[in-house]
Design an enzyme around this catalytic site. Structure first.
Site, mmCIF file in Angstrom:
data_model
loop_
_atom_site.group_PDB
_atom_site.id
_atom_site.type_symbol
_atom_site.label_atom_id
_atom_site.label_comp_id
_atom_site.label_asym_id
_atom_site.label_seq_id
_atom_site.Cartn_x
_atom_site.Cartn_y
_atom_site.Cartn_z
ATOM 1 N N LYS A 49 0.835 -1.209 0.000
ATOM 2 C CA LYS A 49 0.000 0.000 0.000
ATOM 3 C C LYS A 49 0.869 1.257 0.000
ATOM 4 O O LYS A 49 0.639 2.190 -0.771
ATOM 5 C CB LYS A 49 -0.933 0.035 1.232
ATOM 6 C CG LYS A 49 -1.846 -1.175 1.352
ATOM 7 C CD LYS A 49 -2.796 -1.063 2.533
ATOM 8 C CE LYS A 49 -2.139 -0.985 3.891
ATOM 9 N NZ LYS A 49 -1.463 -2.234 4.315
ATOM 10 N N ARG A 61 -9.392 0.939 9.082
ATOM 11 C CA ARG A 61 -8.975 -0.408 9.479
ATOM 12 C C ARG A 61 -10.057 -1.137 10.268
ATOM 13 O O ARG A 61 -9.877 -2.290 10.613
ATOM 14 C CB ARG A 61 -7.745 -0.284 10.367
ATOM 15 C CG ARG A 61 -6.432 -0.718 9.674
ATOM 16 C CD ARG A 61 -5.341 -0.484 10.683
ATOM 17 N NE ARG A 61 -4.128 -1.196 10.480
ATOM 18 C CZ ARG A 61 -3.038 -0.681 9.906
ATOM 19 N NH1 ARG A 61 -3.065 0.518 9.367
ATOM 20 N NH2 ARG A 61 -1.936 -1.376 9.852
ATOM 21 N N ARG A 99 12.320 -5.913 5.309
ATOM 22 C CA ARG A 99 12.385 -4.562 4.731
ATOM 23 C C ARG A 99 13.092 -3.562 5.645
ATOM 24 O O ARG A 99 13.057 -3.666 6.861
ATOM 25 C CB ARG A 99 10.999 -4.059 4.325
ATOM 26 C CG ARG A 99 10.063 -3.788 5.472
ATOM 27 C CD ARG A 99 8.650 -3.475 4.965
ATOM 28 N NE ARG A 99 7.751 -3.190 6.059
ATOM 29 C CZ ARG A 99 6.463 -2.946 5.943
ATOM 30 N NH1 ARG A 99 5.879 -2.939 4.763
ATOM 31 N NH2 ARG A 99 5.719 -2.682 7.008
ATOM 32 N N ARG A 103 11.569 -0.694 10.943
ATOM 33 C CA ARG A 103 10.461 -0.397 11.860
ATOM 34 C C ARG A 103 10.487 -1.387 13.012
ATOM 35 O O ARG A 103 10.649 -2.583 12.791
ATOM 36 C CB ARG A 103 9.134 -0.506 11.110
ATOM 37 C CG ARG A 103 8.819 0.724 10.309
ATOM 38 C CD ARG A 103 7.601 0.548 9.460
ATOM 39 N NE ARG A 103 6.462 -0.037 10.163
ATOM 40 C CZ ARG A 103 5.251 -0.122 9.632
ATOM 41 N NH1 ARG A 103 5.034 0.337 8.412
ATOM 42 N NH2 ARG A 103 4.261 -0.655 10.299
ATOM 43 N N ARG A 159 -0.406 -8.364 13.537
ATOM 44 C CA ARG A 159 -0.971 -7.354 12.627
ATOM 45 C C ARG A 159 -1.834 -8.027 11.554
ATOM 46 O O ARG A 159 -2.880 -7.513 11.165
ATOM 47 C CB ARG A 159 0.153 -6.517 12.002
ATOM 48 C CG ARG A 159 0.756 -5.533 13.021
ATOM 49 C CD ARG A 159 2.160 -5.088 12.660
ATOM 50 N NE ARG A 159 2.225 -4.329 11.432
ATOM 51 C CZ ARG A 159 3.354 -4.179 10.710
ATOM 52 N NH1 ARG A 159 4.484 -4.735 11.099
ATOM 53 N NH2 ARG A 159 3.347 -3.457 9.621
HETATM 54 P P1 AMP Z 1 0.941 0.698 9.291
HETATM 55 O O1 AMP Z 1 2.094 1.618 9.059
HETATM 56 O O2 AMP Z 1 -0.277 1.068 8.495
HETATM 57 O O3 AMP Z 1 1.310 -0.757 9.127
HETATM 58 O O4 AMP Z 1 0.515 0.884 10.843
HETATM 59 C C1 AMP Z 1 1.409 0.576 11.884
HETATM 60 C C2 AMP Z 1 0.633 0.441 13.193
HETATM 61 O O5 AMP Z 1 -0.003 1.684 13.507
HETATM 62 C C3 AMP Z 1 -0.484 -0.588 13.173
HETATM 63 O O6 AMP Z 1 -0.035 -1.906 13.444
HETATM 64 C C4 AMP Z 1 -1.410 -0.036 14.274
HETATM 65 O O7 AMP Z 1 -0.884 -0.320 15.557
HETATM 66 C C5 AMP Z 1 -1.301 1.466 14.066
HETATM 67 N N1 AMP Z 1 -2.309 1.969 13.092
HETATM 68 C C6 AMP Z 1 -2.062 2.513 11.864
HETATM 69 N N2 AMP Z 1 -3.191 2.872 11.262
HETATM 70 C C7 AMP Z 1 -4.207 2.551 12.106
HETATM 71 C C8 AMP Z 1 -5.611 2.670 12.047
HETATM 72 N N3 AMP Z 1 -6.224 3.178 10.960
HETATM 73 N N4 AMP Z 1 -6.334 2.231 13.115
HETATM 74 C C9 AMP Z 1 -5.734 1.726 14.217
HETATM 75 N N5 AMP Z 1 -4.402 1.571 14.335
HETATM 76 C C10 AMP Z 1 -3.633 1.989 13.294
#
Ligand code: AMP
Length: 226
Positions: free
Chosen positions: A24, A99, A138, A172, A183
């Site tokens: 994404k 989400r 990554r 990360r 996740r």
């Molecule tokens: P991402 O970078 O999208 O993989 O997000 C990393 C982490 O941030 C996720 O595993 C969640 O803990 C938190 N997070 C990101 N976006 C959301 C969202 N829309 N709702 C809830 N938690 C989020």
């Protein structure tokens, strides 16, 4: 009036939906470069809040490290602020948001409040086991953010960023296998149920996220409103 027409002069609004590591962020970056759209990534916003030590960051840090979801009210607040800061004619790509079903509902109200409407939901369909490999390998350049991978894309000169020459790289903290599995489970339980809702509205297009990156990009581009 169709959802598409309702946007009028406003820029297109697209959601990229798919499990962690589906690509994404990569596709959103490409759309920013080629279409001048903005990427609204709640993950990036939350990581920035954690770095800055804001109240939102303090609340989110431990949840993110464990791979759980930050409360809906927190992310909706971030999206509201980001929408207010985006000029109406600028197209938007949501990455990692919504989400949950509750977030998808608030997104409708937030878009309406900012004179916008959802045009398209692009699902990046992927194989979960391959994703764990993709994610745990990554890393990025700490200076310019260029993305790399232990196996699929190493710097041309070992230890030196191809783009800016920096020798600092970072990973990360939530890209380890245990957190990635949590996740994924969160995605299956809470995010995947959003798809049928958008399907019923005729908004979803599915792209094979396991295809080569350039093919994914071509398909995503073809699905965007003109
Ligand atoms: P991402 O970078 O999208 O993989 O997000 C990393 C982490 O941030 C996720 O595993 C969640 O803990 C938190 N997070 C990101 N976006 C959301 C969202 N829309 N709702 C809830 N938690 C989020």
């Amino acid at each position: 009036m169709s959802e598409r027409k309702a946007n009028g002069a406003a820029g297109p609004v697209v959601i990229l939906l798919g499990p962690p590591g589906a690509g994404k962020g990569t596709q959103a970056q490409k759309l920013m470069a080629s279409r001048g759209m903005v990427q609204l990534s709640t993950g990036d916003m939350l990581r920035a809040a954690v770095r800055a030590g804001t109240p939102v960051g303090l609340e989110a840090k431990a949840i993110m490290e464990q791979g759980g979801l930050v409360p809906d009210s927190v992310v909706s607040g971030l999206i509201d602020e980001a929408l207010a800061a985006t000029p109406p004619e600028t197209g938007i790509i949501f990455d990692g948001y919504p989400r949950t079903l509750a977030q998808a509902e608030s997104l409708d109200s937030l878009l309406a409040a900012h004179g916008r409407h959802l045009d398209r939901v692009i699902e990046l369909a992927v194989d979960e086991d391959a994703l764990v490999d993709r994610i745990t390998g990554r890393f990025t350049c700490a200076n310019c953010g260029e993305g790399y991978h232990n196996r699929f894309k190493r710097p041309k000169v070992e230890g030196v960023c191809d783009r800016c020459g920096s020798t600092e790289f970072k990973r990360r903290p939530d890209d380890n296998e245990a957190t990635v599995r949590t996740r994924m489970a969160e995605y299956r339980a809470k995010t995947a149920p959003i798809l049928p809702v958008y399907e019923a509205r005729g908004l979803v297009a599915r792209v094979d996220g396991m295809a080569p990156m350039e093919d994914v990009e071509r398909e995503v581009q073809a699905l965007l409103p003109a």
